[in-house]
Motif scaffolding. Structure first.
Motif, mmCIF file in Angstrom:
data_model
loop_
_atom_site.group_PDB
_atom_site.id
_atom_site.type_symbol
_atom_site.label_atom_id
_atom_site.label_comp_id
_atom_site.label_asym_id
_atom_site.label_seq_id
_atom_site.Cartn_x
_atom_site.Cartn_y
_atom_site.Cartn_z
ATOM 1 N N LEU A 34 0.961 -1.145 -0.044
ATOM 2 C CA LEU A 34 0.025 0.092 0.203
ATOM 3 C C LEU A 34 0.907 1.311 -0.015
ATOM 4 C CD1 LEU A 34 -2.817 -0.701 2.638
ATOM 5 C CD2 LEU A 34 -3.143 -0.303 0.057
ATOM 6 N N ARG A 35 1.925 1.110 0.824
ATOM 7 C CA ARG A 35 2.823 2.450 0.912
ATOM 8 C C ARG A 35 3.523 2.675 -0.364
ATOM 9 N NH1 ARG A 35 6.713 5.014 3.204
ATOM 10 N NH2 ARG A 35 8.409 3.620 2.547
ATOM 11 N N ALA A 36 4.069 1.517 -1.042
ATOM 12 C CA ALA A 36 4.717 1.709 -2.214
ATOM 13 C C ALA A 36 3.873 1.887 -3.354
ATOM 14 C CB ALA A 36 5.539 0.232 -2.444
ATOM 15 N N MET A 37 2.489 2.064 -3.238
ATOM 16 C CA MET A 37 1.682 2.396 -4.252
ATOM 17 C C MET A 37 2.208 3.775 -4.911
ATOM 18 S SD MET A 37 -2.117 1.034 -3.706
ATOM 19 C CE MET A 37 -2.918 1.433 -5.307
ATOM 20 N N PRO A 38 2.353 4.033 -6.346
ATOM 21 C CA PRO A 38 2.481 5.441 -6.694
ATOM 22 C C PRO A 38 1.251 6.086 -6.564
ATOM 23 C CG PRO A 38 3.051 3.614 -8.314
ATOM 24 C CD PRO A 38 2.329 3.148 -7.223
ATOM 25 N N ALA A 59 -7.100 9.505 4.117
ATOM 26 C CA ALA A 59 -6.505 9.766 5.511
ATOM 27 C C ALA A 59 -5.741 8.809 6.073
ATOM 28 C CB ALA A 59 -7.793 10.338 6.424
ATOM 29 N N ARG A 60 -6.340 7.400 5.969
ATOM 30 C CA ARG A 60 -5.768 6.302 6.575
ATOM 31 C C ARG A 60 -4.464 5.969 5.750
ATOM 32 N NH1 ARG A 60 -11.295 3.117 6.689
ATOM 33 N NH2 ARG A 60 -11.778 3.458 8.991
ATOM 34 N N LEU A 64 -0.577 6.288 7.220
ATOM 35 C CA LEU A 64 0.321 4.920 7.114
ATOM 36 C C LEU A 64 1.736 5.443 6.426
ATOM 37 C CD1 LEU A 64 0.366 1.941 6.982
ATOM 38 C CD2 LEU A 64 -0.469 1.955 4.645
ATOM 39 N N ASP A 65 1.755 6.533 5.791
ATOM 40 C CA ASP A 65 2.736 7.281 5.232
ATOM 41 C C ASP A 65 3.740 7.872 6.382
ATOM 42 O OD1 ASP A 65 2.325 6.463 2.630
ATOM 43 O OD2 ASP A 65 1.292 8.340 1.943
ATOM 44 N N ARG A 66 2.727 8.317 7.228
ATOM 45 C CA ARG A 66 3.511 9.201 8.332
ATOM 46 C C ARG A 66 4.191 8.275 9.408
ATOM 47 N NH1 ARG A 66 -1.055 12.528 8.311
ATOM 48 N NH2 ARG A 66 -1.978 11.211 9.987
ATOM 49 N N MET A 67 4.083 7.051 9.303
ATOM 50 C CA MET A 67 4.420 6.172 10.338
ATOM 51 C C MET A 67 5.966 5.968 10.275
ATOM 52 S SD MET A 67 2.072 2.785 10.662
ATOM 53 C CE MET A 67 0.365 2.829 11.256
ATOM 54 N N SER A 68 6.751 5.519 11.253
ATOM 55 C CA SER A 68 8.226 5.374 11.171
ATOM 56 C C SER A 68 8.462 3.675 10.495
ATOM 57 C CB SER A 68 8.830 5.345 12.599
ATOM 58 O OG SER A 68 8.403 4.158 13.364
ATOM 59 N N PRO A 69 9.545 3.670 10.065
ATOM 60 C CA PRO A 69 9.840 2.093 9.564
ATOM 61 C C PRO A 69 9.448 1.231 10.668
ATOM 62 C CG PRO A 69 11.484 3.582 9.037
ATOM 63 C CD PRO A 69 10.680 4.350 9.921
ATOM 64 N N GLU A 70 9.778 1.544 11.799
ATOM 65 C CA GLU A 70 9.497 0.580 12.948
ATOM 66 C C GLU A 70 8.219 0.031 13.183
ATOM 67 O OE1 GLU A 70 11.690 3.100 13.331
ATOM 68 O OE2 GLU A 70 13.585 1.859 12.937
ATOM 69 N N GLU A 71 7.339 1.173 13.288
ATOM 70 C CA GLU A 71 5.853 1.011 13.341
ATOM 71 C C GLU A 71 5.112 0.310 12.122
ATOM 72 O OE1 GLU A 71 4.733 5.290 15.781
ATOM 73 O OE2 GLU A 71 5.194 5.370 13.551
ATOM 74 N N ARG A 72 5.637 0.851 10.992
ATOM 75 C CA ARG A 72 5.266 -0.061 9.872
ATOM 76 C C ARG A 72 5.696 -1.518 9.994
ATOM 77 N NH1 ARG A 72 7.041 4.041 6.753
ATOM 78 N NH2 ARG A 72 8.912 2.859 5.936
#
Lengths: 159, 116
Positions: A34-38, A59-60, A64-72
């Motif tokens: 999802l995060r990698a979607m262009p 908004a969701r 997701l974009d705002r999360m840190s790599p650890e949270e993701r």
């Protein structure tokens, strides 16, 4: 020479099958995908939703974009565990989440904390906690049922 | 010649030889013999590994392999191997599917599932 059409057919098949070498390894996890979607792909997928639902989904996505790599990473791990549940158990989890959100704000927060503690307990500790006088005093019957449902999901077999 | 007995005898002998030669029919060697001869002559001048290849090829019929190869090629086109296809897995493309995944992700932020 008779083998030439055959060779051409093989070349075509292999170029279609193997020709598109991956430019970068792609994750199997939905969270990373999802995060990698262009952005244009996201927009195209979401524009078909009704405006209110689209806004919520956007908004969701942003969250997701705002999360840190650890949270993701933690979220991706949870998503994998969720995917390993049976379809019926996945539906039970969604219902539990809806029921938790229907609780009044202070009770929702109390159960959110309880869920965090229960998640860290061993199987025996969870059983002991749910049957304890402390649990009976802190949570009403409906809330205890929700906690029991949560424990059942934690103990549910993976596919 | 009429007064020379030796000459007559020589002529008779000579005629006998000619008649014999005229009546002799050479046996036909045939097309197959010629082919074998030419093949043998060709083999004399080529390396030994080519003989092995020729023997191997003669023992193989390519006809059954053609439909099999075509079927395999078609299979690879329709079901390309997973490890080599960069387009899979892809993110959910359908809006409803995407929305559902996002809902699940939000749920899992607040509802930890899975083992400790």
């Amino acid at each position: 020479m008779r083998l030439l059409p055959l060779a051409a057919l093989f070349t075509l098949a292999f170029s279609l099958s193997f020709g598109q070498a991956p430019s970068a390894p792609r994750s199997n996890n939905a969270v990373e995908r999802l995060r990698a979607m262009p952005p244009d792909e996201r927009r195209k997928a979401l524009e078909k939703l009704p405006p209110d639902r689209r806004k919520q989904a956007e908004a969701r996505m942003e969250e997701l974009d705002r999360m840190s790599p650890e949270e993701r990473g933690e979220l991706a791990r949870r998503y994998d565990s969720f995917q390993r549940l049976s379809a019926a158990d996945q539906e039970k989890a969604r219902k539990l989440f809806r029921d938790l959100n229907d609780l009044p704000g202070d009770r929702r927060e109390a159960l959110r904390l309880a869920i965090g503690h229960i998640h860290e307990m061993s199987s025996a500790e969870r059983t002991g906690f749910l049957g304890s006088a402390e649990a009976r005093s802190r949570y009403n019957r409906k809330e205890r049922t929700l906690l029991q449902d949560y424990v059942a999901l934690l103990e549910a077999p993976s596919r | 010649m009429e007064h020379c007995a030796a000459c007559q005898e020589l002529r008779s002998a000579q005629r006998l030889v000619w008649d014999s030669l005229d009546s002799w029919e050479a046996s036909d060697t045939g097309w197959e013999f010629n082919q074998r001869l030419q093949e043998r002559l060709r083999q004399e001048g080529r390396p030994a590994w080519m003989d092995s290849v020729s023997t191997w090829r003669e023992g193989i019929s390519w006809k059954p392999a053609v439909p099999l190869a075509a079927a395999l090629a078609l299979w690879l086109m329709v079901f390309p191997p997973n490890g080599f296809n960069s387009s899979k897995p892809s993110a959910p493309q359908q809006p409803d599917q995407l929305e559902k995944v996002l809902e699940d992700v939000q749920m899992l932020q607040q509802l930890p599932l899975g083992r400790r």
